[in-house]
Design a protein around this motif. Structure first.
Motif, PDB file in Angstrom:
ATOM      1  N   THR A 256       0.306  17.575  52.260  1.00  0.00           N
ATOM      2  CA  THR A 256      -0.573  18.516  51.682  1.00  0.00           C
ATOM      3  C   THR A 256      -1.892  17.905  50.923  1.00  0.00           C
ATOM      4  O   THR A 256      -3.108  18.757  50.790  1.00  0.00           O
ATOM      5  CB  THR A 256       0.227  19.352  50.537  1.00  0.00           C
ATOM      6  OG1 THR A 256       0.871  18.444  49.762  1.00  0.00           O
ATOM      7  CG2 THR A 256       1.234  19.916  51.266  1.00  0.00           C
ATOM      8  N   LEU A 257      -1.882  16.775  50.442  1.00  0.00           N
ATOM      9  CA  LEU A 257      -3.071  16.157  49.558  1.00  0.00           C
ATOM     10  C   LEU A 257      -3.021  14.812  50.026  1.00  0.00           C
ATOM     11  O   LEU A 257      -2.078  13.918  49.983  1.00  0.00           O
ATOM     12  CB  LEU A 257      -2.742  16.439  48.209  1.00  0.00           C
ATOM     13  CG  LEU A 257      -3.639  15.976  47.150  1.00  0.00           C
ATOM     14  CD1 LEU A 257      -4.917  16.593  47.567  1.00  0.00           C
ATOM     15  CD2 LEU A 257      -3.391  15.989  45.683  1.00  0.00           C
ATOM     16  N   GLU A 258      -4.140  14.460  50.449  1.00  0.00           N
ATOM     17  CA  GLU A 258      -4.438  12.969  50.503  1.00  0.00           C
ATOM     18  C   GLU A 258      -5.774  12.687  49.842  1.00  0.00           C
ATOM     19  O   GLU A 258      -6.411  13.448  49.297  1.00  0.00           O
ATOM     20  CB  GLU A 258      -5.041  12.651  51.987  1.00  0.00           C
ATOM     21  CG  GLU A 258      -3.588  12.571  52.927  1.00  0.00           C
ATOM     22  CD  GLU A 258      -4.272  12.545  54.356  1.00  0.00           C
ATOM     23  OE1 GLU A 258      -4.174  11.456  54.630  1.00  0.00           O
ATOM     24  OE2 GLU A 258      -4.491  13.484  55.160  1.00  0.00           O
TER      25      GLU A 258
ATOM     26  N   LEU B 225      -7.356  18.400  51.173  1.00  0.00           N
ATOM     27  CA  LEU B 225      -6.704  19.484  50.821  1.00  0.00           C
ATOM     28  C   LEU B 225      -6.210  19.952  52.335  1.00  0.00           C
ATOM     29  O   LEU B 225      -7.114  20.714  52.764  1.00  0.00           O
ATOM     30  CB  LEU B 225      -7.060  20.477  50.007  1.00  0.00           C
ATOM     31  CG  LEU B 225      -7.894  19.959  48.515  1.00  0.00           C
ATOM     32  CD1 LEU B 225      -8.177  21.357  47.865  1.00  0.00           C
ATOM     33  CD2 LEU B 225      -7.036  19.096  47.763  1.00  0.00           C
TER      34      LEU B 225
END
Lengths: 347, 115
Positions: free
Chosen positions: B11-13, B29
């Motif tokens: 979901t988030l990097e 995102l």
């Protein structure tokens, strides 16, 4: 007339409609942009200025004012209403027989677009690759119609309504077939099409439809048929300021430049004087700027943080419920990333 | 690494240039667009410790956004992001409660004249 505004305040709070374009379009009140202004985020200040007024509401439409919020956030609500509030819609169509004039794929598409009255909050999303639906993620509908000649039709009639039986197939012919325990759980929900009078196909004697449909939960981003609203939009509150008194023939002409009810004429010492009665009604056509002698007498603007929302539901959920759901979706988005930050705590 | 990404959808990097401090980060995102991107950008730009905040949609057919935050005075970008998300969440909560209160008032008012 409104108290005169300082130049800076006007840039910050108003969108100006000029003759050759719209000015001060973007939000500029960020910290450091304006000396002497504290634009740091302040939740207390926001709470104090924020307000909502419901203007009109019935079972399918509503209009409300949202004041004291930035376009970025108001727009998020609008976008979520259009594309991210879930509904149930026909997704799989199993055609066992279709001898009508309308082709299978066209009929399937038409069936998909019919709003299905079922509370999407009581269902789950179907997992990817899952072919067989279950009672928690699927609604089954059946459409089984066969057209025949009417044996009691008058001899000399040429009216298809008298000659044939079942020659018009309407959405009300889609019958709900409960799966598993659905008959008990949704006993008083009356699942089926919102509108019964949508014409799906026309038949002639001997032609028949035998179709089973699976409705699943989905969002408008995936396909427009899942969108819960017919329209959801906002406009900014128009603000019209008369810079000088306008009298006589000019006042009459000024009045005709705006939508009815925006400018009214007042009798003052035997003269007709124009005054702004209700700028909310204006369409912001800017017609007045085409008259050289009038264009410098008025200032046309829009209040940057006053949103007039209009939400029109397809009938699946009432509009106030849709707006609440939309806000919940934004809350869930924030929570999703807060959780992600907390869980990984990013190395 | 690519294989792991396919298995569990991130979901988030976080993407950082070599040698950049923790105040300059691009977050990716996933499954988001202008809806969260623009409203979150607004909230984060309201933070005086943030020097720059912006986002871009990498490609129309990819459902992810690159969300860039640069901070002043050594504030970690993750903290600015966390604060923005919390503030946006608070705002939404307030909008929701105000809206529901007004709707209730409106419904009560409509019922009254009928009695």
């Amino acid at each position: 007339m409104a108290a005169p505004m300082s130049n800076v305040d006007e840039i910050r709070n108003r969108v100006i409609l000029g003759e050759f374009g719209v000015r001060n379009v973007h939000t500029t009140d960020y910290p450091g942009n304006y000396p002497g202004y504290d634009d740091t985020w302040n939740f207390q200040k926001f709470k104090k200025n924020f307000r909502i007024d419901i203007v009109q509401m019935d079972e399918n439409t509503m209009e409300f004012d949202m004041v004291g919020i930035d376009a970025a956030i108001a727009n998020a609500f609008r976008r979520i209403l259009l594309a991210e509030v879930p509904t149930m819609a026909v997704e799989k169509v199993f055609i066992y027989n279709n001898t009508s004039i309308i082709q299978d794929e066209i009929l399937a598409h038409r069936l998909g677009l019919i709003p299905i009255k079922a509370d999407p909050r009581l269902f789950e999303y179907r997992n990817a690759g899952d072919e067989e639906g279950t009672e928690i993620d699927t609604i089954q509908l059946q459409l089984k119609v066969k057209c025949t000649r009417n044996p009691r039709a008058p001899k000399d009639s040429s009216d298809p309504r008298e000659l044939y039986l079942n020659h018009m197939v309407y959405s009300r012919d889609m019958k709900w077939v409960p799966i598993g325990n659905q008959a008990d759980v949704f006993a008083d929900a009356s699942i089926g099409p919102v509108h019964g009078d949508i014409l799906l196909a026309q038949l002639r004697p001997g032609q028949e439809l035998d179709i089973v449909m699976h409705c699943v939960k989905g969002i408008g981003r995936d396909h427009a048929k899942f969108s819960p609203v017919a329209t959801a939009s906002y406009r900014l509150l128009p603000e019209i300021t008369l810079l000088q008194p306008v009298e006589g023939e000019k006042a009459e002409r000024l009045k005709r430049c705006f939508s009815p009810g925006v400018i009214e004429l007042e009798n003052r010492d035997g003269k007709q004087v124009a005054k702004v009665a209700n700028s909310r009604l204006d369409t912001c056509s800017r017609e007045v700027l085409r008259y050289d002698d009038l264009k410098n007498l008025v200032k046309l603007g829009r209040v940057r943080d006053h949103f007039i929302f209009s939400v029109e539901s397809t009938g699946i959920l009432p509009p106030d419920m849709l707006v609440s759901e939309a806000i919940n979706v934004l809350l869930a988005k924030c929570q999703r990333f807060i959780n992600e930050l907390d869980s990984t705590d990013m190395d | 690494m690519a294989g792991a990404e396919v298995e569990k959808k991130p979901t988030l990097e976080m993407v950082q240039a070599d040698g950049a401090d923790e105040g300059c980060v691009t977050f990716v995102l996933h499954e988001e667009d202008h809806t969260l991107g623009n409203s979150l950008r607004y909230m984060i730009m309201k933070n005086p410790e943030v020097e720059f905040c912006g986002y871009s949609i990498t490609h129309p057919s990819e459902s992810k956004i690159n969300f860039r935050i640069q901070t002043r005075g050594g504030l970690p970008a993750t903290e600015a992001l966390r604060r923005g998300l919390n503030e946006l969440s608070d705002v939404s909560q307030h909008v929701l409660s105000t809206f529901q209160a007004r709707v209730q008032e409106f419904k009560d008012q409509q019922d009254e004249p009928m009695d």
